[in-house]
Design an enzyme around this catalytic site. Structure first.
Site, PDB file in Angstrom:
ATOM      1  N   CYS A 159     -60.897 -68.599 -26.650  1.00  0.00           N
ATOM      2  CA  CYS A 159     -60.633 -68.610 -25.210  1.00  0.00           C
ATOM      3  C   CYS A 159     -59.379 -69.389 -24.888  1.00  0.00           C
ATOM      4  CB  CYS A 159     -61.803 -69.229 -24.467  1.00  0.00           C
ATOM      5  SG  CYS A 159     -63.354 -68.629 -25.054  1.00  0.00           S
ATOM      6  N   HIS A 193     -73.379 -61.509 -30.211  1.00  0.00           N
ATOM      7  CA  HIS A 193     -72.181 -61.081 -30.957  1.00  0.00           C
ATOM      8  C   HIS A 193     -71.646 -62.156 -31.900  1.00  0.00           C
ATOM      9  CE1 HIS A 193     -68.641 -62.950 -28.713  1.00  0.00           C
ATOM     10  NE2 HIS A 193     -69.621 -63.211 -27.869  1.00  0.00           N
TER      11      HIS A 193
HETATM   12  N1  PLP Z   1     -70.474 -71.400 -26.134  1.00  0.00           N
HETATM   13  C1  PLP Z   1     -69.877 -71.493 -27.328  1.00  0.00           C
HETATM   14  C2  PLP Z   1     -70.065 -72.718 -28.163  1.00  0.00           C
HETATM   15  C3  PLP Z   1     -69.082 -70.433 -27.792  1.00  0.00           C
HETATM   16  O1  PLP Z   1     -68.481 -70.539 -28.978  1.00  0.00           O
HETATM   17  C4  PLP Z   1     -68.920 -69.284 -26.971  1.00  0.00           C
HETATM   18  C5  PLP Z   1     -68.027 -68.192 -27.402  1.00  0.00           C
HETATM   19  O2  PLP Z   1     -67.034 -68.397 -28.055  1.00  0.00           O
HETATM   20  C6  PLP Z   1     -69.588 -69.238 -25.740  1.00  0.00           C
HETATM   21  C7  PLP Z   1     -70.356 -70.308 -25.360  1.00  0.00           C
HETATM   22  C8  PLP Z   1     -69.506 -68.038 -24.861  1.00  0.00           C
HETATM   23  O3  PLP Z   1     -70.285 -67.009 -25.391  1.00  0.00           O
HETATM   24  P1  PLP Z   1     -70.066 -65.468 -24.942  1.00  0.00           P
HETATM   25  O4  PLP Z   1     -68.814 -65.009 -25.591  1.00  0.00           O
HETATM   26  O5  PLP Z   1     -71.265 -64.752 -25.463  1.00  0.00           O
HETATM   27  O6  PLP Z   1     -70.004 -65.458 -23.452  1.00  0.00           O
END
Ligand code: PLP
Length: 386
Positions: A324, A203
């Site tokens: 997040c 995504h």
């Molecule tokens: N790692 C990084 C650097 C990200 O930017 C994100 C999402 O923002 C994630 C991991 C987590 O990915 P997912 O949303 O597919 O769980």
């Protein structure tokens, strides 16, 4: 009437691309078979997954058998980290990472610390870069793996993954990289990067949410995170998200020939140039080694959240810190790590662009942003009118 939307939060998630939507449509309509079923409806779904695996593998210079589909970046990061710890627990309990990792990495490591692992967190300079010298010095005889991201989600800094991979290989240490913000945005070649494990997520580059992958170097037999029906060659159980997987592969296939996108980086540079005309503003992250789509700033004496709310009134979607952490009032750990004070880190704003954006949208943002910052500053007790 629908409000005009200028979507500049592509690092949080992207709009599914047309090719992704077209490719996945059959698998949410008439081709709904379970890929493990033996009749043709199931076999069609299985073929679609294997075709997607080939495409995804080719896009990152891997072999199809080195790709394991997951639910996204968080699962891939957790799987890689817990597997690397489990596989090497007799060799040692020391892990090296950086202070600017995503919570999907940091919180998995926190869990390992609780159960007796020792983690070294490498600091970063003002641009968000680690020091390779410090990395070398941090390696101990009981170091079992290194996990350092390929590109940072908040400030767009691209880290020297190939050098980190070379150092890991020289020292016989496993190397995992979180490439969630890198895959689909810059060229990635797992062999050239010397990585053993690499996480990415559909995504973030035009696929739908809920499908990602973990690259696992051939010969590395990592333990399963999910136990069940034995899908993904017995390594990741659970009925596959066929539509999501197909959408990810189609999206990647689509963007690949244009990486890194000059159209996107030109818009980013114009946005940076325009936003930095606002007094007491700063670019965050590496000015040169940065993702094509990320323009991130701090504006003194303004709250990031207030800027987001006012931008939203004009239909502009952006972010302050990572998606997040933007629900919390704590300043971002990444902005503190690059040396900003709590006060200044509170005024962070990230625009993340895609090929869907237009020059006209950048003009629109550059018209609105100075007046928003000025208005918020007039209301701020910290602003001295200078
Ligand atoms: N790692 C990084 C650097 C990200 O930017 C994100 C999402 O923002 C994630 C991991 C987590 O990915 P997912 O949303 O597919 O769980």
């Amino acid at each position: 009437m629908m409000k005009r939307i200028v979507y500049l939060d592509n690092a949080a998630t992207t709009k599914p691309s047309e090719s992704a939507r077209d490719a996945m449509l059959p698998y949410i309509t008439n081709m709904y078979g379970n890929p493990s079923s033996l009749y043709s409806l199931g076999r069609n779904a299985r073929d679609a997954i294997e075709c997607a695996r080939n495409k995804v593998a080719k896009a990152i210079g891997a072999l199809p058998e080195e790709i394991f589909f997951t639910s996204g970046g968080t699962e891939s990061d957790n799987w890689a980290i817990f597997s690397a710890a489990e596989m090497n627990k007799d060799k040692g309990r020391h892990i090296i990472t950086s202070v600017i990792e995503h919570p999907a990495v940091l919180n998995a490591l926190k869990h390992l610390e609780k159960i007796g692992y020792d983690v070294t967190y490498l600091g970063v300079d003002g641009h968000g870069q680690i020091s390779l010298g410090e990395l070398r010095s941090a390696i101990r005889s009981d170091t079992i793996f290194i996990t350092i991201m390929a590109a940072n989600n908040e400030i767009g800094t691209i880290l020297p993954v190939s050098d980190i991979g070379r150092i890991s290989t020289e020292n016989g240490i496993l190397f995992h990289t979180d490439a969630v913000q890198a895959v689909g945005h810059i060229q990635i070649d797992v062999k050239e990067m010397n990585v053993d494990l690499m996480s990415f997520s559909g995504h973030k580059f035009g696929g739908v949410k809920g499908a990602g992958a973990l690259y696992v170097k051939k010969g590395l037999r990592i333990p399963s995170l999910l136990h069940g029906g034995g899908q993904e060659h017995g390594r990741r159980s659970g009925t596959e998200n066929v539509a999501g997987i197909v959408s990810m592969a189609a999206a990647l296939d689509d963007v690949l020939p244009r990486l890194p996108s000059l159209k996107v980086s030109k818009m980013r540079d114009r946005l940076i140039e325009g936003a930095l005309k606002i007094p007491r503003s700063r670019l965050t992250g590496d000015p040169i080694n940065r993702l094509p789509g990320i323009a991130s700033f701090v504006f003194e004496c303004v709250e990031g959240e207030s800027m987001l709310l006012m931008l939203d009134q004009y239909g502009i979607c952006a972010s302050s810190g990572s998606a997040c952490s933007s629900g919390s009032l704590d300043p971002s750990h990444v902005l503190l790590a690059i040396g900003l004070s709590h006060e200044i880190a509170h005024g962070s704003l990230r625009f993340s662009l895609s090929e869907d954006n237009t020059d006209e949208e950048i003009d629109y943002v550059l018209e609105r942003l100075p007046e928003i910052v000025a208005k918020l500053r007039r209301m701020s007790p910290l602003w001295n009118g200078d």
